[in-house]
Design a protein around this motif. Structure first.
Motif, PDB file in Angstrom:
ATOM      1  N   GLU A 520       2.055  -7.096   0.239  1.00 35.39           N
ATOM      2  CA  GLU A 520       0.930  -7.755   1.392  1.00 35.39           C
ATOM      3  C   GLU A 520       0.435  -6.261   1.876  1.00 35.39           C
ATOM      4  N   ALA A 521       1.729  -5.831   2.188  1.00 36.95           N
ATOM      5  CA  ALA A 521       0.986  -4.533   4.112  1.00 36.95           C
ATOM      6  C   ALA A 521       0.898  -3.563   2.697  1.00 36.95           C
ATOM      7  N   GLU A 522       0.882  -3.460   1.227  1.00 36.73           N
ATOM      8  CA  GLU A 522       0.958  -2.387   0.804  1.00 36.73           C
ATOM      9  C   GLU A 522      -0.971  -2.083  -0.013  1.00 36.73           C
ATOM     10  N   GLN A 523      -0.955  -3.665  -0.071  1.00 36.94           N
ATOM     11  CA  GLN A 523      -2.817  -3.838  -0.145  1.00 36.94           C
ATOM     12  C   GLN A 523      -3.618  -3.769   1.053  1.00 36.94           C
ATOM     13  N   LEU A 524      -3.064  -3.985   2.521  1.00 41.91           N
ATOM     14  CA  LEU A 524      -3.767  -3.791   3.474  1.00 41.91           C
ATOM     15  C   LEU A 524      -4.151  -2.595   3.565  1.00 41.91           C
ATOM     16  N   VAL A 525      -2.960  -1.305   3.532  1.00 44.16           N
ATOM     17  CA  VAL A 525      -2.989  -0.257   4.289  1.00 44.16           C
ATOM     18  C   VAL A 525      -3.625  -0.143   2.913  1.00 44.16           C
ATOM     19  N   GLN A 526      -3.829   0.412   2.260  1.00 45.41           N
ATOM     20  CA  GLN A 526      -4.209   0.793   1.319  1.00 45.41           C
ATOM     21  C   GLN A 526      -5.866   1.119   1.546  1.00 45.41           C
ATOM     22  N   ARG A 527      -6.332  -0.502   1.312  1.00 47.65           N
ATOM     23  CA  ARG A 527      -7.883  -0.796   1.856  1.00 47.65           C
ATOM     24  C   ARG A 527      -8.391  -0.141   2.760  1.00 47.65           C
ATOM     25  N   LEU A 528      -7.984  -0.028   4.222  1.00 52.57           N
ATOM     26  CA  LEU A 528      -7.854   0.284   5.429  1.00 52.57           C
ATOM     27  C   LEU A 528      -8.478   2.115   5.256  1.00 52.57           C
ATOM     28  N   ARG A 529      -7.246   2.813   4.456  1.00 53.31           N
ATOM     29  CA  ARG A 529      -7.557   3.888   4.941  1.00 53.31           C
ATOM     30  C   ARG A 529      -8.026   4.412   3.720  1.00 53.31           C
ATOM     31  N   GLU A 530      -8.649   3.507   2.409  1.00 48.75           N
ATOM     32  CA  GLU A 530     -10.105   3.810   1.838  1.00 48.75           C
ATOM     33  C   GLU A 530     -11.214   3.317   3.132  1.00 48.75           C
ATOM     34  N   LEU A 531     -11.153   2.783   3.740  1.00 51.84           N
ATOM     35  CA  LEU A 531     -12.122   2.422   4.863  1.00 51.84           C
ATOM     36  C   LEU A 531     -12.277   3.240   5.694  1.00 51.84           C
ATOM     37  N   GLY A 532     -11.222   4.174   5.660  1.00 54.84           N
ATOM     38  CA  GLY A 532     -11.273   5.271   6.534  1.00 54.84           C
ATOM     39  C   GLY A 532     -11.208   4.642   8.578  1.00 54.84           C
ATOM     40  N   ARG A 533     -10.366   3.656   8.316  1.00 60.15           N
ATOM     41  CA  ARG A 533      -9.652   3.099   9.402  1.00 60.15           C
ATOM     42  C   ARG A 533      -8.223   4.059   9.904  1.00 60.15           C
ATOM     43  N   ASP A 534      -7.711   4.079  11.393  1.00 64.90           N
ATOM     44  CA  ASP A 534      -6.644   3.873  11.921  1.00 64.90           C
ATOM     45  C   ASP A 534      -5.784   2.776  11.446  1.00 64.90           C
ATOM     46  N   VAL A 535      -5.058   3.722  11.094  1.00 63.54           N
ATOM     47  CA  VAL A 535      -3.708   2.753  10.256  1.00 63.54           C
ATOM     48  C   VAL A 535      -2.792   3.458  10.416  1.00 63.54           C
ATOM     49  N   THR A 536      -1.814   3.414  11.181  1.00 62.32           N
ATOM     50  CA  THR A 536      -0.013   4.092  10.366  1.00 62.32           C
ATOM     51  C   THR A 536       0.581   2.264  10.145  1.00 62.32           C
ATOM     52  N   PHE A 537       1.548   2.890  10.180  1.00 63.65           N
ATOM     53  CA  PHE A 537       2.447   2.004   8.472  1.00 63.65           C
ATOM     54  C   PHE A 537       4.160   2.570   8.601  1.00 63.65           C
ATOM     55  N   ILE A 538       4.921   1.252   9.325  1.00 65.28           N
ATOM     56  CA  ILE A 538       6.367   1.744   8.935  1.00 65.28           C
ATOM     57  C   ILE A 538       7.341   0.902   8.118  1.00 65.28           C
ATOM     58  N   VAL A 539       7.297   1.038   7.102  1.00 60.70           N
ATOM     59  CA  VAL A 539       8.618   0.955   6.319  1.00 60.70           C
ATOM     60  C   VAL A 539       9.924   0.750   6.394  1.00 60.70           C
ATOM     61  N   LEU A 540      10.283  -0.529   6.226  1.00 61.50           N
ATOM     62  CA  LEU A 540      11.645  -0.047   6.184  1.00 61.50           C
ATOM     63  C   LEU A 540      12.626  -0.048   4.996  1.00 61.50           C
ATOM     64  N   PRO A 541      13.249   0.660   4.764  1.00 59.62           N
ATOM     65  CA  PRO A 541      14.250   0.376   3.392  1.00 59.62           C
ATOM     66  C   PRO A 541      15.035  -0.743   3.537  1.00 59.62           C
ATOM     67  N   ASP A 542      15.514  -1.080   4.732  1.00 57.14           N
ATOM     68  CA  ASP A 542      16.811  -1.693   5.299  1.00 57.14           C
ATOM     69  C   ASP A 542      16.873  -2.939   5.619  1.00 57.14           C
ATOM     70  N   GLU A 543      15.271  -3.935   5.523  1.00 52.62           N
ATOM     71  CA  GLU A 543      15.107  -4.615   6.480  1.00 52.62           C
ATOM     72  C   GLU A 543      14.366  -5.674   5.620  1.00 52.62           C
TER      73      GLU A 543
END
Length: 570
Positions: A520-543
């Protein structure tokens, strides 16, 4: 940021239960993750060393301990027994703790160990070190009580509709047959063929009922215009906690006479209670006290745990104000307004998850840290929230979800009209609150200075397709069916409206999330970046769906607050 990090480091103690000899057990994250502790009246100590988070436990008659633990927040609970040594009872699938037999020799629990979707009922025999399936019931089931009357099981048809079964001598009997929707749970056998349980059958709110097991007839013994959330019984006396516009009121009742009075207790939210031998142990969470364990005895409350606060001045946080604001259609919606100790630098609108939940004045580390950092936090209990009756909880069903989204936008406008938000607020939420955050950003893009979305839903269709199998039918009951409502689900998805999002956005998600998968987050971030929006993504590998490790909480929530401060300083 030093004070912020101190607040985010505050520890908690919860879920007290008394064991043999009056020893008090409880869960605490003093070490950095939740472990099982005990208090013998003189000293506190960890019961056993354990590398992972302990989520729940039960104490047997002879002091043996059953507990569940997961790894890196994955919520795939494994079941263990500590009895001189620690050994595994059930590690496959997802396991829900249940109840010890009256003699303490057997443990009943539910598990998906033989499949993916159904929590069937098992009994573990300590002498044989073997678990045997005793009943198959489709869906989510929880063993709640084992007495001489038998094993009591709550079956959930949906999150808002449940029934109680009694298993005895190989037979399964449905006790709370009902038409229409009703919650029936928390059975407690009190002897003489009588059962107490929580229900909202034929009523808007949850009350306490008594059933005669020989006839199946039942009646309310406590019925209010508010929800009763917890209760326990000892002899002829009943202790119960009432949701009073978010805060908990504690009451004691003499069952034969009905005489009831309110107990003097700290302000906050009761999260668990245990009543034995005239002594009440309970845990209570409060925005300015933390989450602690208390004892009520002979008319006085004594705080048992004093979890480290790391010098964080949370005691300076004022009690939140409960307000009611008019939404788009004139309906009044309740909200909590949390103010910082000093003048507010801005407002953060906090959207709770669920949606079958409620914002309450309990200790939430991120909210407390925002307050200490100087921000006001405004939290609406929009349509679909619990705590305001069954009808209100269903006001966001299917296409009416738009009304819950409108409640959030109306709240933002109200905050501005009241002079509470003097500049554009930031909107923040996790899980369903993350979904609502995205929808608020898309439907009223000019209203917000920024957004923070944590473990939220971007596309209701892909979410339902990928969530854990045992959750799907329950989430479809809330959002709509993939078979019947796919088009509506798509229209209600942030994915359909993402082009309208303009405000800078911070996205946080755990890799091990089985409720709302990382996709869900991956789709969101990819789409916002394609649109040129300001988006920061924090992925937690152990949560997973929640941040379970203190060091992750401190780091990630500090970044959240820094992100918000940056946007307010623009």
């Amino acid at each position: 940021m030093d004070l912020v990090k101190r607040v985010l480091s505050v520890r908690a103690a919860t879920t007290p239960r008394r064991g043999p000899g009056g020893v008090l057990y409880y869960l605490s994250d003093v070490t950095g993750h939740m472990l099982l502790w005990k208090f013998d009246g003189g000293k506190h100590d960890v019961v056993l060393p354990w590398d992972d988070r302990i989520g729940d436990y039960r104490v047997s008659k002879d002091g043996a301990l059953a507990f569940v633990s997961d790894k890196d927040g994955d919520e795939k609970w494994r079941l263990y027994l500590a009895d001189n040594e620690v050994y595994e009872i059930s590690a496959e699938g997802v396991n829900n703790l249940g109840a010890w037999s009256p003699d303490g020799l057997k443990l009943a629990f539910t598990s998906t160990r033989d499949g993916q979707s159904d929590f069937n009922v098992y009994v573990y025999d300590r002498s044989l070190r073997k678990a045997e399936k005793i009943a198959e019931i489709p869906g989510i089931n929880v063993v709640e009580e084992w007495s001489e009357a038998g094993v009591f099981i709550t079956h959930y048809e949906t999150n808002l509709d449940s029934t109680i079964y009694l298993y005895k001598d190989g037979q399964l009997r449905e006790l709370t047959k009902h038409s229409g929707e009703a919650l029936n749970h928390s059975p407690r056998y009190v002897g003489n063929g009588k059962l107490l349980f929580l229900t909202n059958a034929d009523w808007e709110y949850v009350g306490i009922a008594q059933m005669d097991l020989s006839t199946g007839n039942w009646k309310y013994i406590v019925q209010l215009d508010r929800d009763i959330e917890h209760f326990d019984v000892w002899g002829s006396y009943l202790i119960f906690a009432v949701n009073e516009e978010g805060r908990s009121g504690l009451y004691q009742m003499h069952i034969p006479s009905g005489l009831t009075y309110k107990l003097a207790s700290p302000s906050g939210v009761v999260t668990h209670l245990d009543f034995k031998d005239g002594v009440l142990a309970f845990s209570l969470s409060s925005i300015n006290k933390g989450h602690e364990v208390y004892i009520y005895q002979q008319g006085a409350v004594r705080q048992i745990t004093h979890s480290p606060k790391f010098g964080a001045p949370i005691h300076n946080i004022p009690e939140p104000a409960s307000v009611w604001y008019p939404s788009f259609d004139g309906r009044k919606i309740q909200a909590n307004l949390y103010y910082p100790p000093g003048e507010a630098k801005g407002v953060v609108v906090y959207l709770h998850g669920g949606p079958e939940s409620q914002d309450r004045p309990e200790f939430k580390p991120l909210i407390a840290a925002l307050l200490i950092a100087g921000y006001a936090v405004a939290a609406p209990n929009y349509r679909g929230s619990t705590g305001f009756g069954k009808t209100f909880t269903h006001l966001d069903d299917l296409e009416r979800r738009w009304d819950a989204i409108k409640d959030v936008v109306a709240f933002g406008k109200w905050l501005e009209s009241q002079g509470i938000a003097k500049k554009k607020p930031c909107v923040l939420g996790g899980s369903y609150g993350g979904y609502l955050t995205l929808m608020a950003l898309a439907t009223a893009p000019e209203m917000w200075s920024c957004g923070v979305e944590m473990v939220g839903i971007f596309n209701l269709v892909t979410f339902l397709e990928r969530t854990a199998p045992w959750r799907r039918r329950y989430r479809e009951a809330e959002y709509g069916s993939l078979d019947k409502h796919r088009e509506l689900l798509q229209q209600l998805s942030p994915a359909t409206h993402v082009e309208k999002i303009q405000a800078p956005l911070l996205v946080v998600h755990g890799v091990n999330d089985i409720r709302v998968p990382l996709y869900e987050a991956e789709q969101l971030v990819q789409r916002l970046r394609e649109l040129g929006r300001d988006v920061t993504f924090i992925v937690l590998p152990d949560e997973g769906h929640t941040i379970t490790k203190i060091h992750n909480r401190v780091r990630v929530y500090s970044e959240v607050i820094q992100f918000i401060e940056k946007q307010f300083s623009v």
